[in-house]
Design a protein around this motif. Structure first.
Motif, mmCIF file in Angstrom:
data_model
loop_
_atom_site.group_PDB
_atom_site.id
_atom_site.type_symbol
_atom_site.label_atom_id
_atom_site.label_comp_id
_atom_site.label_asym_id
_atom_site.label_seq_id
_atom_site.Cartn_x
_atom_site.Cartn_y
_atom_site.Cartn_z
ATOM 1 N N VAL A 67 0.840 -1.195 0.000
ATOM 2 C CA VAL A 67 0.000 0.000 0.000
ATOM 3 C C VAL A 67 0.876 1.246 0.000
ATOM 4 O O VAL A 67 1.829 1.353 0.776
ATOM 5 N N LYS A 68 0.542 2.173 -0.866
ATOM 6 C CA LYS A 68 1.199 3.474 -0.923
ATOM 7 C C LYS A 68 0.136 4.530 -0.666
ATOM 8 O O LYS A 68 -0.876 4.584 -1.372
ATOM 9 N N ALA A 69 0.344 5.364 0.361
ATOM 10 C CA ALA A 69 -0.668 6.343 0.759
ATOM 11 C C ALA A 69 -0.001 7.612 1.281
ATOM 12 O O ALA A 69 1.200 7.612 1.570
ATOM 13 N N PRO A 70 -0.772 8.705 1.436
ATOM 14 C CA PRO A 70 -0.179 9.981 1.876
ATOM 15 C C PRO A 70 0.337 9.973 3.304
ATOM 16 O O PRO A 70 1.164 10.781 3.666
ATOM 17 N N ASN A 71 -0.151 9.069 4.147
ATOM 18 C CA ASN A 71 0.296 9.035 5.536
ATOM 19 C C ASN A 71 0.146 7.618 6.078
ATOM 20 O O ASN A 71 -0.550 6.776 5.501
ATOM 21 N N TYR A 72 0.804 7.369 7.226
ATOM 22 C CA TYR A 72 0.815 6.027 7.787
ATOM 23 C C TYR A 72 -0.570 5.577 8.248
ATOM 24 O O TYR A 72 -0.926 4.400 8.129
ATOM 25 N N LYS A 73 -1.346 6.492 8.806
ATOM 26 C CA LYS A 73 -2.670 6.121 9.289
ATOM 27 C C LYS A 73 -3.514 5.560 8.158
ATOM 28 O O LYS A 73 -4.155 4.495 8.296
ATOM 29 N N THR A 74 -3.527 6.260 7.039
ATOM 30 C CA THR A 74 -4.301 5.794 5.883
ATOM 31 C C THR A 74 -3.730 4.499 5.334
ATOM 32 O O THR A 74 -4.467 3.561 5.008
#
Length: 266
Positions: A225-232
């Motif tokens: 998973v690649k996302a804008p922040n760790y939470k997401t």
């Protein structure tokens, strides 16, 4: 885009040194329209100063702290010595980011609009996200959703999002996990395929997230998973694994999520 008002005491401002006198330094404020401030010689540097030009030069970009503002006399008192290295670096980066955002605004909305309309659009971005740069950044990450609470038209939002996604470099984080899928039931491979499609989201993954599922070695599959922040990123990873486990159990198979790879070979 420059501010039309006045800075407040305590603010950090970016300026260009315009004139150097024995008693101090005149600074044109880069972020404000037609505003000029004065750094008294005592605020240029700590300690005794013999020659102001030993510390500053004309044309130099500086970060100053606003000491006092007298709008009636159009006077802004500034300090150079009260700004530390961290504050200076952070403010300069913020200023550069806003310059980038000004250019993005030109790309997104300037065709056929006047200054008043341009300012109105910019103020909607600033009001929603605190600054022009952050408005474009959030538009790049979250798309139209980032601007849904504004008074911008659908056409304006679409143009801003398109410009943001073509120009804004957004920092992303990557997380990885693994899911074991086994299906001894009659559905066999078809059940595994359904579970993998469920893990990939069946088209329901948010635009700002990249998610892929790859085979590692039976019965193990990797979820990246690649996302804008760790939470997401973490939430999307766990949801993906849970979808796969639920799907395989629906075929009377078994599924298990784990964070570390168990097979020896890719």
């Amino acid at each position: 885009m420059k501010f039309t008002g006045w800075p407040d005491p305590g603010d950090l401002v970016v300026g260009k040194i315009d004139e150097i006198e024995d008693f101090g330094v005149f600074v044109d404020l880069e972020e404000y329209e037609d505003k000029r401030g004065l750094i008294h010689i005592s605020e240029v540097a700590s300690g005794w100063i013999k020659n102001v030009r030993d510390h500053v030069r004309e044309g130099q970009i500086v970060v100053c702290k606003v000491l006092d503002v007298d709008e009636g006399h159009e006077q802004i008192d500034l300090s150079l010595k009260d700004v530390n290295d961290h504050q200076r670096s952070e403010k300069i980066q913020q200023w550069k980011n806003e310059q980038k955002a000004d250019n993005w605004m030109d790309l997104a909305v300037t065709e056929g609009i006047d200054d008043e309309a341009y300012t109105a659009i910019a103020n909607e971005l600033i009001g929603a996200h605190g600054s022009l740069y952050d408005g474009f950044k959030q538009a790049a990450i979250h798309g139209e959703e980032a601007l849904s609470g504004t008074d911008l038209t659908d056409e304006e939002i679409e143009s801003i999002v398109e410009t943001a996604r073509e120009n804004v470099s957004v920092p992303y984080v990557n997380v990885t996990g693994y899911v074991d899928l086994e299906n001894p039931s009659p559905t066999g491979v078809d059940g595994i395929r359904d579970a993998l499609e469920a893990a990939e989201g069946n088209g329901g993954i948010p635009d700002e997230v990249d998610l892929e599922v790859n085979y590692v070695g039976a019965p193990e599959y990797r979820i990246k998973v690649k996302a804008p922040n760790y939470k997401t990123a973490e939430a999307q990873l766990e949801e993906s694994a849970q979808r796969a486990v639920t799907a395989i159990e629906g075929h009377d198979g078994d599924g298990e999520f784990h964070r570390e790879r168990r097979t020896d070979d890719e």
